[in-house]
Motif scaffolding. Sequence first.
Motif, short mmCIF file in Angstrom:
data_model
loop_
_atom_site.label_atom_id
_atom_site.label_comp_id
_atom_site.label_asym_id
_atom_site.label_seq_id
_atom_site.Cartn_x
_atom_site.Cartn_y
_atom_site.Cartn_z
N GLY A 130 -6.62 -14.25 3.33
CA GLY A 130 -7.49 -14.45 4.48
C GLY A 130 -7.52 -13.20 5.33
O GLY A 130 -7.74 -12.09 4.82
N PRO A 131 -7.28 -13.32 6.65
CA PRO A 131 -7.32 -12.15 7.53
C PRO A 131 -6.06 -11.28 7.47
O PRO A 131 -5.99 -10.24 8.12
CB PRO A 131 -7.47 -12.78 8.92
N LEU A 132 -5.08 -11.72 6.68
CA LEU A 132 -3.83 -10.96 6.55
C LEU A 132 -3.92 -10.03 5.35
O LEU A 132 -4.24 -10.47 4.24
CB LEU A 132 -2.64 -11.91 6.39
N GLU A 133 -3.63 -8.75 5.56
CA GLU A 133 -3.65 -7.78 4.49
C GLU A 133 -2.31 -7.04 4.43
O GLU A 133 -1.71 -6.75 5.46
CB GLU A 133 -4.78 -6.76 4.68
N ARG A 138 1.38 1.79 1.30
CA ARG A 138 1.97 2.27 2.55
C ARG A 138 3.02 1.32 3.12
O ARG A 138 3.74 1.68 4.05
CB ARG A 138 0.87 2.50 3.59
N GLY A 139 3.08 0.11 2.58
CA GLY A 139 4.04 -0.86 3.08
C GLY A 139 3.71 -1.33 4.49
O GLY A 139 4.60 -1.50 5.31
N ARG A 140 2.40 -1.58 4.76
CA ARG A 140 1.97 -1.96 6.11
C ARG A 140 1.18 -3.25 6.08
O ARG A 140 0.38 -3.49 5.18
CB ARG A 140 1.11 -0.85 6.72
N PHE A 141 1.38 -4.07 7.12
CA PHE A 141 0.63 -5.31 7.29
C PHE A 141 -0.42 -5.14 8.39
O PHE A 141 -0.19 -4.43 9.37
CB PHE A 141 1.56 -6.45 7.72
N SER A 142 -1.55 -5.81 8.20
CA SER A 142 -2.53 -5.90 9.28
C SER A 142 -3.09 -7.31 9.31
O SER A 142 -3.19 -7.98 8.27
CB SER A 142 -3.67 -4.89 9.07
N LEU A 143 -3.40 -7.78 10.50
CA LEU A 143 -3.96 -9.11 10.70
C LEU A 143 -5.25 -8.96 11.48
O LEU A 143 -5.25 -8.41 12.58
CB LEU A 143 -2.97 -9.99 11.47
#
Length: 224
Positions: A130-133, A138-143
Motif C-alpha cells: 500500500g502506501p508503505l515502501e 538503501r534500507g529506508r522506509f517511507s510512508l
Amino acid sequence: MRILVAEDDVALAAQLRAALEAAGFAVDVEHDGEAASFAGSAEAYSAAVLDLGLPRKDGLSVLHDWRGAGRNWPVLVLTARNRWSDKVAGFNAGADDYLTKPFLMDEVVLRLRAMLRRTAGSAAAVLQAGPLEYDVVRGRFSLQGQSLQLTAQEHKILAYFMHHPGKLLTRSDIGEHVYARDLDPDSNTIDVLIGRIRRKLGGAPQLVTERGQGFRLLLPEVPG
C-alpha cells in the motif's frame, strides 16, 4: 533479518559484523567450519556469508552440510580463490552468489539485500505494501512518500514483515530471524515493538495481531 557470518579472519569478521549491523541486520559470527556447520544447521537465519577457507572444516563442506539439513536460505560465498573452477564448485555446492577478496563492505551489503529480495519473490528494489515502501538497496522506509522514522529494532522487525507480506509470523519467528544469538527477547518486548510500529503506520497498511498465533502485515486490497 538475521545473518550468519562464517569467517576465520577475526578482524575481517568484525568488519563484516559492523557493516551488516549498521545496515540493519542482526549478525552471528563463527570462526571455524565445524561451529559454522552446527550453527547453520541448528538455528534460523535469513542468509549467510561464508568464507571457503575455514579451519576444521572447509566452506564447501559446510555448505553441503547446510543444504543437506534443508537450510535453503541464500549464501554469499567469500574467497581469496579467483579461479573459475573454484567458483563452479561453490555454485554446485549450493552458493547463491560469489565475492572474491578483497571486496568493499558496501558490496557485501548490496549483494545480501539483492539475494534476500529474490528469496522473497521480488525482483524490485523497492518492496511495497500500500502506501508503505521499503527501499531494499538503501534500507529506508517511507510512508505516503514521507520518510518513516524507526528505531533500529523497529526497522529490523518491519523489514522482516515486508519480506513476508501477508504471512503469519509468530513471536518465535521474529525472535529467531530478527535478533542475534546473544539477544533473547521475551514475548512482551516483541509485543511492545509491534505496538510502536503499528502506531507509526497509522493503520495503513495494517499490522494485525492474531491472538494466540502471531502477527500479519495485511496487504491493502487492489480495487478490481
